[in-house]
Design an enzyme around this catalytic site. Structure first.
Site, PDB file in Angstrom:
ATOM      1  N   HIS A   9     -87.211   6.828 -55.631  1.00  0.00           N
ATOM      2  CA  HIS A   9     -86.682   7.717 -56.672  1.00  0.00           C
ATOM      3  C   HIS A   9     -85.676   8.660 -56.030  1.00  0.00           C
ATOM      4  O   HIS A   9     -86.032   9.727 -55.527  1.00  0.00           O
ATOM      5  CB  HIS A   9     -87.833   8.490 -57.331  1.00  0.00           C
ATOM      6  CG  HIS A   9     -87.420   9.299 -58.525  1.00  0.00           C
ATOM      7  ND1 HIS A   9     -88.293   9.613 -59.550  1.00  0.00           N
ATOM      8  CD2 HIS A   9     -86.235   9.876 -58.860  1.00  0.00           C
ATOM      9  CE1 HIS A   9     -87.658  10.345 -60.452  1.00  0.00           C
ATOM     10  NE2 HIS A   9     -86.416  10.530 -60.048  1.00  0.00           N
ATOM     11  N   HIS A  11     -81.501   9.796 -56.582  1.00  0.00           N
ATOM     12  CA  HIS A  11     -80.199   9.709 -57.247  1.00  0.00           C
ATOM     13  C   HIS A  11     -79.128   9.945 -56.189  1.00  0.00           C
ATOM     14  O   HIS A  11     -79.089  11.023 -55.591  1.00  0.00           O
ATOM     15  CB  HIS A  11     -80.087  10.770 -58.341  1.00  0.00           C
ATOM     16  CG  HIS A  11     -81.179  10.680 -59.371  1.00  0.00           C
ATOM     17  ND1 HIS A  11     -81.022  10.017 -60.572  1.00  0.00           N
ATOM     18  CD2 HIS A  11     -82.459  11.137 -59.363  1.00  0.00           C
ATOM     19  CE1 HIS A  11     -82.150  10.090 -61.260  1.00  0.00           C
ATOM     20  NE2 HIS A  11     -83.044  10.771 -60.549  1.00  0.00           N
ATOM     21  N   HIS A 189     -87.190   7.113 -66.171  1.00  0.00           N
ATOM     22  CA  HIS A 189     -87.799   8.439 -66.085  1.00  0.00           C
ATOM     23  C   HIS A 189     -88.597   8.650 -67.371  1.00  0.00           C
ATOM     24  O   HIS A 189     -88.092   8.399 -68.475  1.00  0.00           O
ATOM     25  CB  HIS A 189     -86.733   9.531 -66.017  1.00  0.00           C
ATOM     26  CG  HIS A 189     -86.057   9.673 -64.686  1.00  0.00           C
ATOM     27  ND1 HIS A 189     -85.476   8.625 -64.040  1.00  0.00           N
ATOM     28  CD2 HIS A 189     -85.866  10.767 -63.895  1.00  0.00           C
ATOM     29  CE1 HIS A 189     -84.966   9.063 -62.896  1.00  0.00           C
ATOM     30  NE2 HIS A 189     -85.179  10.354 -62.779  1.00  0.00           N
ATOM     31  N   GLU A 192     -91.437  13.574 -67.272  1.00  0.00           N
ATOM     32  CA  GLU A 192     -91.025  14.649 -66.357  1.00  0.00           C
ATOM     33  C   GLU A 192     -91.095  15.956 -67.154  1.00  0.00           C
ATOM     34  O   GLU A 192     -91.886  16.832 -66.847  1.00  0.00           O
ATOM     35  CB  GLU A 192     -89.610  14.402 -65.821  1.00  0.00           C
ATOM     36  CG  GLU A 192     -89.119  15.488 -64.867  1.00  0.00           C
ATOM     37  CD  GLU A 192     -87.661  15.300 -64.432  1.00  0.00           C
ATOM     38  OE1 GLU A 192     -86.906  14.598 -65.139  1.00  0.00           O
ATOM     39  OE2 GLU A 192     -87.266  15.884 -63.403  1.00  0.00           O
ATOM     40  N   ASP A 270     -85.871  12.545 -55.231  1.00  0.00           N
ATOM     41  CA  ASP A 270     -85.124  12.798 -56.465  1.00  0.00           C
ATOM     42  C   ASP A 270     -83.662  13.186 -56.170  1.00  0.00           C
ATOM     43  O   ASP A 270     -82.797  12.318 -56.174  1.00  0.00           O
ATOM     44  CB  ASP A 270     -85.824  13.876 -57.308  1.00  0.00           C
ATOM     45  CG  ASP A 270     -85.577  13.746 -58.800  1.00  0.00           C
ATOM     46  OD1 ASP A 270     -84.912  12.781 -59.207  1.00  0.00           O
ATOM     47  OD2 ASP A 270     -86.061  14.595 -59.566  1.00  0.00           O
ATOM     48  N   ASP A 271     -83.408  14.469 -55.953  1.00  0.00           N
ATOM     49  CA  ASP A 271     -82.048  14.955 -55.679  1.00  0.00           C
ATOM     50  C   ASP A 271     -82.119  15.900 -54.470  1.00  0.00           C
ATOM     51  O   ASP A 271     -82.060  17.125 -54.608  1.00  0.00           O
ATOM     52  CB  ASP A 271     -81.503  15.711 -56.901  1.00  0.00           C
ATOM     53  CG  ASP A 271     -81.466  14.824 -58.131  1.00  0.00           C
ATOM     54  OD1 ASP A 271     -80.559  13.983 -58.232  1.00  0.00           O
ATOM     55  OD2 ASP A 271     -82.388  14.940 -58.968  1.00  0.00           O
TER      56      ASP A 271
HETATM   57  N1  LIG Z   1     -84.921  14.677 -61.969  1.00  0.00           N
HETATM   58  C1  LIG Z   1     -84.079  14.105 -62.830  1.00  0.00           C
HETATM   59  N2  LIG Z   1     -84.488  13.884 -64.093  1.00  0.00           N
HETATM   60  C2  LIG Z   1     -83.657  13.334 -64.967  1.00  0.00           C
HETATM   61  N3  LIG Z   1     -82.422  12.976 -64.690  1.00  0.00           N
HETATM   62  C3  LIG Z   1     -81.962  13.175 -63.453  1.00  0.00           C
HETATM   63  N4  LIG Z   1     -80.765  12.916 -62.897  1.00  0.00           N
HETATM   64  C4  LIG Z   1     -80.810  13.313 -61.628  1.00  0.00           C
HETATM   65  N5  LIG Z   1     -82.008  13.826 -61.351  1.00  0.00           N
HETATM   66  C5  LIG Z   1     -82.762  13.752 -62.479  1.00  0.00           C
HETATM   67 ZN   LIG Z   2     -84.912  11.530 -61.023  1.00  0.00          ZN
END
Ligand SMILES: Nc1ncnc2[nH]cnc12
Ligand SMILES: [Zn+2]
Length: 343
Positions: A9, A11, A189, A192, A270-271
């Site tokens: 996971h 991005h 996703h 969340e 994630d990011d």
């Molecule tokens: N945590 C996240 N949830 C939804 N969309 C995303 N795009 C990038 N990170 C995300």
């Molecule tokens: Zn994500």
């Protein structure tokens, strides 16, 4: 932590570190509305998913050429490798770029410059997963899948991301049906910020094989039971959950309870440029703050390979699992770094 692991996971646009953002801005003649990297980092205080997404999409303006995407992916893969990532299944958001006037080919070919040689350069095997923006229309998602068809030899699967609440999975039934017919793997996703019903819908309507986040499944015991029974992997992102306030504190993260319930959990970043850590940092955090012991950490690492899309390379999967089993935990972070130079 250099425990061997798969990142499921991630991005790629969320790996854009402030330094690279300014470097690409200068290269492409783009002016960022921040004085310097410190000022940009100051903006990394989020109230919720949307407040993060606003900055995430704004900064993408610096990504213009194939080389930009190659540099972004190379920088990520180097950092990931240094933290024990052996395999990475990487999300990208084509619509976030095509709506700025870029061709999808620029994005895919650029990423592929890095991914196509990642095993040699970084020792990391990769897959690419194309995400649809759920706050854009179903028609736009269908057009994006059509535009991606010439590049499907580079793309393993499809995902669904961006603002969740108000955009239920059912909106994307048709595009997921088409993706399945094209032989693409499916993830999304769900849960969340959105309700547990979105998780059920992602499974039943979109046919997803993994759920990204899935945190809110805990509100529905019958759903938890189903996820356990069907061995549906959840790609959890603990540091992201704290930064986007899906949980109040890391100490209160339900990961230990989820593992105790028998859920097939994985830990991911994630990011990472925005949320304070890459995959190994997330493992460090759950060890240090949630008190997960070696058995649990090894279980999480094993789960990451079991949940990965390595069906076309079972030999490799077996090799990675053997690496997890053979891993000797270091006594300290410093020792961990010293014992695995370059990993
Ligand atoms: N945590 C996240 N949830 C939804 N969309 C995303 N795009 C990038 N990170 C995300
Ligand atoms: Zn994500």
């Amino acid at each position: 932590m250099s425990l061997p692991k798969a990142e499921l996971h991630l991005h790629i646009e969320g790996t854009l570190e402030p330094e690279l953002a300014f470097e690409l801005a200068a290269r492409n003649g783009v002016t960022l509305p921040y004085a310097d990297t410190d000022a940009l980092r100051e903006a990394y205080r989020f109230e919720d998913l949307q407040s993060f997404l606003d900055l995430y999409y704004e900064l993408m303006a610096v990504l213009r050429t194939e080389q930009d995407f190659a540099d972004l992916a190379d920088a990520y893969l180097a950092r990931a490798a240094a933290q024990g990532v052996r395999h990475a299944e990487i999300f990208f958001d084509p619509q976030a770029h095509t709506k700025r006037g870029l061709e999808i080919g620029t994005v895919v070919e650029g990423l592929w410059r890095a991914l196509g040689r990642s095993e040699e350069t970084h020792g990391v095997s990769t897959r690419l997963i194309m995400c649809f923006l759920r706050d854009d229309s179903a028609e736009s998602a269908l057009a994006t899948l059509r535009a991606a068809e010439p590049y499907l030899d580079r793309i393993t699967g499809v995902g669904l991301d961006s603002a969740e609440v108000g955009h239920p999975p059912v909106k994307f039934r048709e595009v997921y049906e088409r993706a399945a017919a094209l032989g693409l793997r499916r993830v999304a996703h769900a849960g969340e910020e959105g309700p547990p019903e979105y998780i059920t819908e992602a499974l039943d309507v979109l046919g997803v094989e993994r759920v990204d986040h899935g945190l809110r499944c805990l509100e529905d015991p019958a759903l938890v039971e189903r996820l356990v029974r069907e061995r549906v992997p959840l790609t959890l992102c603990p540091l992201s959950n704290v930064r986007l306030r899906a949980v109040d504190t890391l100490a209160g993260h339900p990961l230990p309870a989820m593992l105790d319930a028998g859920l097939l959990c994985t830990v991911n970043s994630d990011d990472p440029a925005y949320f304070g850590g890459y995959a190994g940092d997330n493992f460090d955090a759950v060890r240090d703050t949630l008190g997960l012991g070696e058995d649990r950490l090894r279980e999480l690492a094993r789960n990451s390979f079991l949940a990965s899309f390595l069906e076309d390379d079972e030999e490799r999967r077996a090799r990675y699992l053997a690496e997890v089993d053979a891993y000797v935990f270091a006594r300290s972070r410093e020792e961990d770094g010293e014992r695995h130079p370059g990993r």
